[in-house]
Design an enzyme around this catalytic site. Sequence first.
Site, mmCIF file in Angstrom:
data_model
loop_
_atom_site.group_PDB
_atom_site.id
_atom_site.type_symbol
_atom_site.label_atom_id
_atom_site.label_comp_id
_atom_site.label_asym_id
_atom_site.label_seq_id
_atom_site.Cartn_x
_atom_site.Cartn_y
_atom_site.Cartn_z
ATOM 1 N N ASP A 278 -25.168 -26.917 -14.365
ATOM 2 C CA ASP A 278 -26.301 -26.572 -13.497
ATOM 3 C C ASP A 278 -27.267 -27.747 -13.363
ATOM 4 O OD1 ASP A 278 -25.142 -24.125 -13.574
ATOM 5 O OD2 ASP A 278 -26.916 -23.043 -14.290
ATOM 6 N N HIS A 435 -25.522 -28.138 -18.571
ATOM 7 C CA HIS A 435 -26.466 -28.691 -17.595
ATOM 8 C C HIS A 435 -26.176 -30.166 -17.341
ATOM 9 C CE1 HIS A 435 -28.413 -24.924 -18.627
ATOM 10 N NE2 HIS A 435 -29.043 -25.019 -17.458
#
Length: 477
Positions: A278, A435
């Site tokens: 992400d 991430h």
Amino acid sequence: MINKNKRRKSRKIKHRHALIIKITAVLLIIPVLIASGIFAYLYTHPVSLKKSVIEHELMEPFDPWDNVKHLFFADKKDVDISSEANIEQLGEYPVTYTCRGHKYSATVKVVDTTAPVLKVHPYKTDLTGEITPEKFVKEATDLTEVTLSFKDQGNWDQEGTYDVRIAATDSSGNETVETTTLTRIKDTTPPVVQGADNVEVLQGRTVDFEEGITVTDDMDPDPQVSVNSDQVDFATPGTYEVTYTTKDRSGNEETTVRKVTVKKDRDYNRKVVYLTFDDGPSAHTDKILEILNKYNAKATFFVTGNNQKHNDVLKRIVDQGSVVALHTYTHNYAEVYASEDAYFKDLKKISDMVKEATGVESKLIRFPGGSSNTVSKQYSPGLMTKLTKKVQEMGYQYFDWNCDSTDASGNNVPVKTLVENATSSTAQHINILMHDTDAKGTTVDALPDIIKHYRSQGYAFEALTIDSYPAHHSVNN
Ligand code: ZN
């Protein structure tokens, strides 16, 4: 002498005059007395009613004035009527007329003298069916409750046609009788199954063999059906038979066969890891792609619009066989979750950015904070419930995760911790949350060990597609 006579005569005349006056007076006074007597009577009896008991038909509008025959020396406005008549219910109710202090009472008797409306039709049945009057009745209506009965019930248990007289009786005893026929036949036709069409199913999926099945019989309103699907093995491709056995109350039985083909699914029992990153792109994206290439693994990048100087890497992600998907343009919760409208505006922006950078119109979403986030509640209560439903209706799929590397818990979380958390799942489909930001260097360092672990367990590493396991969380707003 003459004088005497004259005097006597004149006295006689005087007497006669007096008598005439008296008679005349009496004759004049009598009618006046009678008239004043009548007047006095009528004045003290101003209302005359037609009936003391008024029979009134149920539900017909009731006007108490209809029962007033005459008013004497009184106007309608002088009369005060109080009526307790309830035309909707059988019974007796008082009505009082008051005029100049005089009261007159009557009783309204609400009665039902109308017989029910009854419409009948012929009825045909087998030799086992119970014969009730209801079976012949198309319509039986009345203002009160209707009871149906046979006028004279015969012995109707043989094949043949019988005349049947049906009576409909209301609660006041009013009765309507109609005649129709009963035909009894020997039932030799078994019930019919509908909805048991042949069916194909993907390996590992199941079919509810009772769903969508209806059974009808020409005579039995409640025919029986039993399903036998013992042979079906959903895990093994092949064609199987499911049998439906139907039976009616006359004992007619039939078996219907339904073929079920279990088709091979290439993904059946396959173990898959979906690596997801992400918040990219970032200065680390190229390094992540390098690792993915080295291990021949694919991943999914849920990107934002916050680091567009790295947007040239988005095309390389796609060229490598991985997927660029939609996270959020601003990643500002207050903005994105302000309203449904605000969310879709943001979604459109990130969607346009991805399309421009990669040529791909992505339908894959990851909500900021996941679909289970509670932060949206402070901006728009109930929003996630609406969004999760709506995006799917619009042809998107949203993806959460079922394994968290915990790299969002801080910057530079030790590689060991990340590997431990990211390799903790043994699910068949594992969606790992990671991430891709400039500050998450240890995530890149942990990636090879994560891939090696799952590869040793027989997992494939694939990018998400619209049909992939979505790992949905439960929605909390
Ligand atoms: Zn995020």
